[in-house]
Write an enzyme that holds these catalytic residues in place. Sequence first.
Site, PDB file in Angstrom:
ATOM      1  N   ASP A  81      31.741 -42.801  13.034  1.00 55.02           N
ATOM      2  CA  ASP A  81      31.751 -42.035  14.215  1.00 55.02           C
ATOM      3  C   ASP A  81      33.173 -41.891  14.985  1.00 55.02           C
ATOM      4  O   ASP A  81      33.752 -42.824  15.101  1.00 55.02           O
ATOM      5  CB  ASP A  81      30.483 -42.992  15.263  1.00 55.02           C
ATOM      6  CG  ASP A  81      30.203 -42.011  16.261  1.00 55.02           C
ATOM      7  OD1 ASP A  81      29.860 -40.684  16.186  1.00 55.02           O
ATOM      8  OD2 ASP A  81      29.867 -42.616  17.332  1.00 55.02           O
ATOM      9  N   HIS A 174      29.081 -40.485  27.718  1.00 51.12           N
ATOM     10  CA  HIS A 174      29.565 -41.778  27.176  1.00 51.12           C
ATOM     11  C   HIS A 174      29.600 -42.850  27.862  1.00 51.12           C
ATOM     12  O   HIS A 174      30.251 -42.763  29.248  1.00 51.12           O
ATOM     13  CB  HIS A 174      30.804 -41.440  26.412  1.00 51.12           C
ATOM     14  CG  HIS A 174      30.548 -40.694  24.976  1.00 51.12           C
ATOM     15  ND1 HIS A 174      29.725 -41.168  24.058  1.00 51.12           N
ATOM     16  CD2 HIS A 174      31.315 -39.682  24.691  1.00 51.12           C
ATOM     17  CE1 HIS A 174      29.842 -40.046  23.178  1.00 51.12           C
ATOM     18  NE2 HIS A 174      30.695 -39.193  23.500  1.00 51.12           N
TER      19      HIS A 174
END
Length: 275
Positions: A81, A174
């Site tokens: 990721d 995030h």
Amino acid sequence: MPLTTTGELITRARAAVTAFNVITLEHIEAVVTGAEAAGAPVVLQVSENAVKFRQGRLLPLARAAVVAAQQAAVPVALHLDHVQSDSLLRQAADAGFGSVMYDASRLPYAENLAATRAAVDWAHSQGLWIEGELGEIGGKGAHAPGARTDPAEARSFVAGSGVDALAVAIGSVHAMTTRTAALDHALLGRLAAALDVPLVLHGSSGVPDHELTAAVAGGITKVNVGTALNQAMTGAIREHLDARPEAVDPRGYLAEGREAMARTVERTLRLLTPS
């Protein structure tokens, strides 16, 4: 169970596939345990930041994830990721990953497109499924001008880059530790209509349940979760040590942290995976 891939899980999914970012062996064990309890497939994600934390070595955590996936009672895929390093990208296939998210979203559009196109060409030559990102899920913040993904630009980006999936900026951020993010569902609808690749929601830990389920209903097919696991683990460890200031054996508090993460995984999967 044989290792599967993110692409295969998404192809077979009736709703969304949930992917959890892992940092430690306890994270890996918790994700698999929670997925088995929910009876749902799952994706184990290792980010470039997690590799940096592991002293720049991908293989120790990757090998642990591969074995955990192979021993799981539910399908488990491995995903690398938020890769920005081409060197790390080129380790993905040999380390057992079936997919990778290449993140050049920090760059201006033309540079993002060129870098992602090069990453896609290499990844596809290795049989890897690859996700890109357009818009800013972190950085500027979810509500800053230019931060969200434009549907017309996204259509051109997908066509020009050849990505298999696209992470879109629709209001999540995030590393949020409060679940207060409000998603732009109208924008999601326009993106879903404009694109013919799976759409990915990053920063899902800060999104309330009703917003997550609405996003899945509106076209999100991969949901990434990371901070929620760290909150569960840290909270359980803090509670354990507050109650036992004399404790020195890490197995006691790590076990409680692992169990707390597994409960978070199970709850999330039951929310997002149809029975």
